[in-house]
Motif scaffolding. Structure first.
Motif, PDB file in Angstrom:
ATOM      1  N   THR A 174      31.392  45.171  31.014  1.00 11.45           N
ATOM      2  CA  THR A 174      30.939  43.901  31.586  1.00 11.45           C
ATOM      3  C   THR A 174      31.178  43.845  33.085  1.00 11.45           C
ATOM      4  O   THR A 174      30.289  43.474  33.862  1.00 11.45           O
ATOM      5  CB  THR A 174      31.646  42.732  30.889  1.00 11.45           C
ATOM      6  N   LEU A 175      32.374  44.209  33.519  1.00 15.71           N
ATOM      7  CA  LEU A 175      32.673  44.194  34.952  1.00 15.71           C
ATOM      8  C   LEU A 175      31.785  45.156  35.730  1.00 15.71           C
ATOM      9  O   LEU A 175      31.407  44.888  36.878  1.00 15.71           O
ATOM     10  CB  LEU A 175      34.147  44.537  35.182  1.00 15.71           C
ATOM     11  N   SER A 176      31.445  46.271  35.109  1.00 13.39           N
ATOM     12  CA  SER A 176      30.654  47.299  35.788  1.00 13.39           C
ATOM     13  C   SER A 176      29.213  46.871  36.036  1.00 13.39           C
ATOM     14  O   SER A 176      28.465  47.565  36.746  1.00 13.39           O
ATOM     15  CB  SER A 176      30.662  48.592  34.958  1.00 13.39           C
ATOM     16  N   GLN A 177      28.811  45.735  35.493  1.00 12.59           N
ATOM     17  CA  GLN A 177      27.445  45.260  35.707  1.00 12.59           C
ATOM     18  C   GLN A 177      27.229  44.694  37.100  1.00 12.59           C
ATOM     19  O   GLN A 177      26.100  44.413  37.495  1.00 12.59           O
ATOM     20  CB  GLN A 177      27.095  44.184  34.677  1.00 12.59           C
ATOM     21  N   ALA A 178      28.331  44.510  37.855  1.00 11.75           N
ATOM     22  CA  ALA A 178      28.225  43.851  39.164  1.00 11.75           C
ATOM     23  C   ALA A 178      28.598  44.789  40.306  1.00 11.75           C
ATOM     24  O   ALA A 178      29.301  45.781  40.125  1.00 11.75           O
ATOM     25  CB  ALA A 178      29.119  42.615  39.198  1.00 11.75           C
ATOM     26  N   ARG A 179      28.143  44.447  41.484  1.00  4.70           N
ATOM     27  CA  ARG A 179      28.449  45.224  42.684  1.00  4.70           C
ATOM     28  C   ARG A 179      29.791  44.828  43.289  1.00  4.70           C
ATOM     29  O   ARG A 179      30.506  45.662  43.852  1.00  4.70           O
ATOM     30  CB  ARG A 179      27.336  45.011  43.721  1.00  4.70           C
ATOM     31  N   VAL A 180      30.137  43.553  43.182  1.00  6.69           N
ATOM     32  CA  VAL A 180      31.358  43.034  43.799  1.00  6.69           C
ATOM     33  C   VAL A 180      32.031  42.086  42.821  1.00  6.69           C
ATOM     34  O   VAL A 180      31.375  41.258  42.182  1.00  6.69           O
ATOM     35  CB  VAL A 180      31.054  42.281  45.121  1.00  6.69           C
ATOM     36  N   SER A 181      33.347  42.192  42.711  1.00  8.74           N
ATOM     37  CA  SER A 181      34.137  41.266  41.891  1.00  8.74           C
ATOM     38  C   SER A 181      34.802  40.237  42.803  1.00  8.74           C
ATOM     39  O   SER A 181      35.145  40.538  43.952  1.00  8.74           O
ATOM     40  CB  SER A 181      35.198  42.036  41.104  1.00  8.74           C
ATOM     41  N   VAL A 182      34.989  39.034  42.276  1.00  8.72           N
ATOM     42  CA  VAL A 182      35.548  37.944  43.074  1.00  8.72           C
ATOM     43  C   VAL A 182      36.769  37.365  42.371  1.00  8.72           C
ATOM     44  O   VAL A 182      36.762  37.141  41.163  1.00  8.72           O
ATOM     45  CB  VAL A 182      34.514  36.814  43.300  1.00  8.72           C
ATOM     46  N   CYS A 183      37.829  37.123  43.153  1.00  9.92           N
ATOM     47  CA  CYS A 183      39.054  36.513  42.629  1.00  9.92           C
ATOM     48  C   CYS A 183      39.467  35.394  43.585  1.00  9.92           C
ATOM     49  O   CYS A 183      40.351  35.565  44.432  1.00  9.92           O
ATOM     50  CB  CYS A 183      40.152  37.579  42.520  1.00  9.92           C
ATOM     51  N   PRO A 184      38.835  34.204  43.469  1.00 14.78           N
ATOM     52  CA  PRO A 184      38.987  33.144  44.470  1.00 14.78           C
ATOM     53  C   PRO A 184      40.090  32.123  44.154  1.00 14.78           C
ATOM     54  O   PRO A 184      39.918  30.918  44.343  1.00 14.78           O
ATOM     55  CB  PRO A 184      37.614  32.484  44.436  1.00 14.78           C
ATOM     56  N   LEU A 185      41.240  32.588  43.659  1.00 13.50           N
ATOM     57  CA  LEU A 185      42.299  31.682  43.219  1.00 13.50           C
ATOM     58  C   LEU A 185      42.774  30.768  44.345  1.00 13.50           C
ATOM     59  O   LEU A 185      42.850  31.180  45.505  1.00 13.50           O
ATOM     60  CB  LEU A 185      43.485  32.500  42.691  1.00 13.50           C
ATOM     61  N   LEU A 186      43.127  29.542  43.979  1.00 11.74           N
ATOM     62  CA  LEU A 186      43.679  28.609  44.953  1.00 11.74           C
ATOM     63  C   LEU A 186      45.179  28.863  45.130  1.00 11.74           C
ATOM     64  O   LEU A 186      45.817  29.502  44.292  1.00 11.74           O
ATOM     65  CB  LEU A 186      43.433  27.166  44.506  1.00 11.74           C
ATOM     66  N   GLU A 187      45.728  28.346  46.211  1.00  6.94           N
ATOM     67  CA  GLU A 187      47.141  28.575  46.499  1.00  6.94           C
ATOM     68  C   GLU A 187      47.989  27.499  45.815  1.00  6.94           C
ATOM     69  O   GLU A 187      48.313  26.459  46.399  1.00  6.94           O
ATOM     70  CB  GLU A 187      47.395  28.580  48.008  1.00  6.94           C
ATOM     71  N   ILE A 188      48.330  27.765  44.562  1.00  6.80           N
ATOM     72  CA  ILE A 188      49.200  26.879  43.789  1.00  6.80           C
ATOM     73  C   ILE A 188      50.426  27.693  43.366  1.00  6.80           C
ATOM     74  O   ILE A 188      50.414  28.920  43.466  1.00  6.80           O
ATOM     75  CB  ILE A 188      48.469  26.297  42.563  1.00  6.80           C
ATOM     76  N   PRO A 189      51.511  27.034  42.913  1.00  4.81           N
ATOM     77  CA  PRO A 189      52.745  27.780  42.588  1.00  4.81           C
ATOM     78  C   PRO A 189      52.543  28.972  41.664  1.00  4.81           C
ATOM     79  O   PRO A 189      53.101  30.035  41.895  1.00  4.81           O
ATOM     80  CB  PRO A 189      53.622  26.699  41.950  1.00  4.81           C
ATOM     81  N   LYS A 190      51.762  28.810  40.620  1.00  7.07           N
ATOM     82  CA  LYS A 190      51.562  29.920  39.678  1.00  7.07           C
ATOM     83  C   LYS A 190      50.983  31.136  40.373  1.00  7.07           C
ATOM     84  O   LYS A 190      51.448  32.268  40.177  1.00  7.07           O
ATOM     85  CB  LYS A 190      50.647  29.484  38.531  1.00  7.07           C
ATOM     86  N   PHE A 191      49.964  30.949  41.184  1.00  5.80           N
ATOM     87  CA  PHE A 191      49.294  32.081  41.804  1.00  5.80           C
ATOM     88  C   PHE A 191      50.077  32.641  42.994  1.00  5.80           C
ATOM     89  O   PHE A 191      49.713  33.694  43.525  1.00  5.80           O
ATOM     90  CB  PHE A 191      47.876  31.694  42.223  1.00  5.80           C
ATOM     91  N   ARG A 192      51.127  31.942  43.401  1.00  7.16           N
ATOM     92  CA  ARG A 192      52.010  32.499  44.419  1.00  7.16           C
ATOM     93  C   ARG A 192      53.041  33.431  43.795  1.00  7.16           C
ATOM     94  O   ARG A 192      53.819  34.073  44.510  1.00  7.16           O
ATOM     95  CB  ARG A 192      52.717  31.385  45.192  1.00  7.16           C
ATOM     96  N   ASN A 193      53.072  33.502  42.466  1.00  2.28           N
ATOM     97  CA  ASN A 193      53.996  34.391  41.755  1.00  2.28           C
ATOM     98  C   ASN A 193      53.292  35.474  40.950  1.00  2.28           C
ATOM     99  O   ASN A 193      53.743  36.610  40.894  1.00  2.28           O
ATOM    100  CB  ASN A 193      54.900  33.583  40.819  1.00  2.28           C
ATOM    101  N   ASN A 194      52.179  35.127  40.297  1.00  2.53           N
ATOM    102  CA  ASN A 194      51.526  36.047  39.365  1.00  2.53           C
ATOM    103  C   ASN A 194      50.501  36.940  40.057  1.00  2.53           C
ATOM    104  O   ASN A 194      49.673  36.465  40.846  1.00  2.53           O
ATOM    105  CB  ASN A 194      50.831  35.279  38.243  1.00  2.53           C
TER     106      ASN A 194
END
Length: 405
Positions: free
Chosen positions: A291-311
């Motif tokens: 599924t991932l290979s179907q695209a040219r570019v992957s996007v990970c646009p997470l916001l800056e919240i406590p969880k994403f500052r650790n994980n």
């Protein structure tokens, strides 16, 4: 119900044709019993990243949970328990799971997520078993964003979960986290052994990418929500249209609720992106690479919240494993993996313009994009994969059991 379909190479390990003959177990190999609250599917961290690789070391493994399987496939024994709708009932069910686990003797019991801590306390304090707790994510921070909790009690819920995990660190024999940021809160609590087990791709599920026509320009996989940057991504897509581009986006994963999914669908329509966006649900892990290979570019646009500052976002490494570069929010956990390397671009979290600029650069420069993807695949094969992590986990188990490493 979604169950994991395994690649041939992995099936051969499970059914014993590659690792050893059915019914046998290598001398000195470990017996491990996993308990998981995940329902209706096989959790990828528990099963794909932790259990399957250890079958190659001859370990005898049992998985107890509401995964819908109840069968013996050498050397994995699947034990299914009833599904429970509410989280409270699932916590109560953990007590019953402890009694079920005792009927499956193991040298060590590996628990996943806070809901299994009551089962672990019974196994440790009542049955005298060796117990390891795997927090998997920054659960105290997750409580701050849980849609099913009234906003007024989220902070209290966060503190309760943090306290329960500190109790686990004091009582159990081992404590595992998915990244150093998550482990930090309990690193100095108790005397049990602790380790970080990174969610890096199991290459059995991510073979060398095949040359294929890309059906999509962009792909995002994971949680679909405001905190995950879904709406920022959709706005960036609209901005790209205003710049003369017309990219196609594949969004797949899970929303917090059916209402949240409807909200996302309505937003896609309101931005006039219905022809540009394909929205799918959660997919089987065995289909992740395809599924991932179907695209040219992957996007990970997470916001800056406590969880994403650790994980650390696992989706970044899975995309790299497919030879797909990633445009990712510039957050502390993932930043070191991008610094000085050409595997993608970092952008300001929450900034539509910054995200659109980075996506435009890669979409208008396919040769640069292809070079990034090739470099990303190479570094995953050589370094950022599950191979070392599985060896590390086996050594950790042995140390918890008091065996020589």
């Amino acid at each position: 119900m979604s169950t994991t379909t395994l690649p041939t190479s992995v099936n051969s390990v499970i059914d014993g044709t590659e690792a050893f003959a059915p019914g046998s177990r290598r001398s000195g190999a470990l017996t491990i019993c996993h308990l998981t609250p995940v329902q209706d599917r096989l959790d990828s961290r528990t099963y794909i990243m932790e259990m399957l690789p250890l079958t190659k070391h001859g370990c005898s493994l049992t998985l107890i949970g509401a995964h819908g399987l109840d069968q013996m496939q050498q050397p994995v024994n699947f034990v299914s328990i009833p599904r429970r709708q509410t989280r409270v009932m699932r916590i109560l069910l953990a007590v019953g799971m402890a009694f079920r686990a005792v009927r499956h003797p193991a040298q060590l019991y590996h628990l996943h997520n806070p809901e299994m801590i009551p089962a672990g306390l019974l196994l440790k304090l009542w049955a005298g078993k060796k117990v390891v707790y795997d927090t998997q994510e920054d659960h105290p921070s997750m409580m701050l964003t849980k849609a099913y909790l009234p906003s007024a009690i989220r902070r209290t819920a966060s503190k309760v979960v943090a306290s329960v995990e500190r109790l686990a660190a004091r009582v159990f024999d081992g404590f595992i986290a998915a990244d150093s940021g998550t482990l930090r809160a309990t690193a100095r609590v108790g005397t049990c052994r602790k380790m970080v087990f990174y969610n890096l791709p199991n290459l059995d599920f991510f073979p060398a990418p095949k040359s294929t026509n890309k059906q999509f320009d962009l792909v995002y996989r994971g949680g679909l929500s405001e905190r995950a940057g879904t709406f920022v991504l959709l706005s960036a897509l609209r901005e790209l249209q205003s710049r003369g581009l017309d990219p196609r986006l594949l969004l797949f994963g899970y929303a917090d609720s059916r209402l949240d999914r409807i909200k996302i669908e309505s937003h896609i329509q309101s931005l006039g992106l219905s022809k540009n966006v394909v929205l799918q649900g959660r997919i089987d892990h065995a289909k992740m690479a395809e599924t991932l290979s179907q695209a040219r570019v992957s996007v990970c646009p997470l916001l800056e919240i406590p969880k994403f500052r650790n994980n650390i976002p696992v989706k970044v490494f899975e995309s790299w494993a497919c030879g797909v570069p990633v445009v990712c929010s510039d957050l502390p956990p993932i930043r070191p993996f991008f610094k000085g390397k050409k595997f993608g671009l970092l952008v300001k979290p929450g900034s539509v313009k910054s995200l659109a600029d980075a996506l435009e650069r890669l979409l208008r420069n396919p040769e640069e994009t292809a070079r990034m993807g090739e470099a990303a695949r190479k570094v995953v094969v050589s370094q950022y994969n599950n191979r070392y992590e599985s060896h590390k986990l086996l050594r950790f188990y042995k140390k918890v059991l008091g065996e020589a490493s």
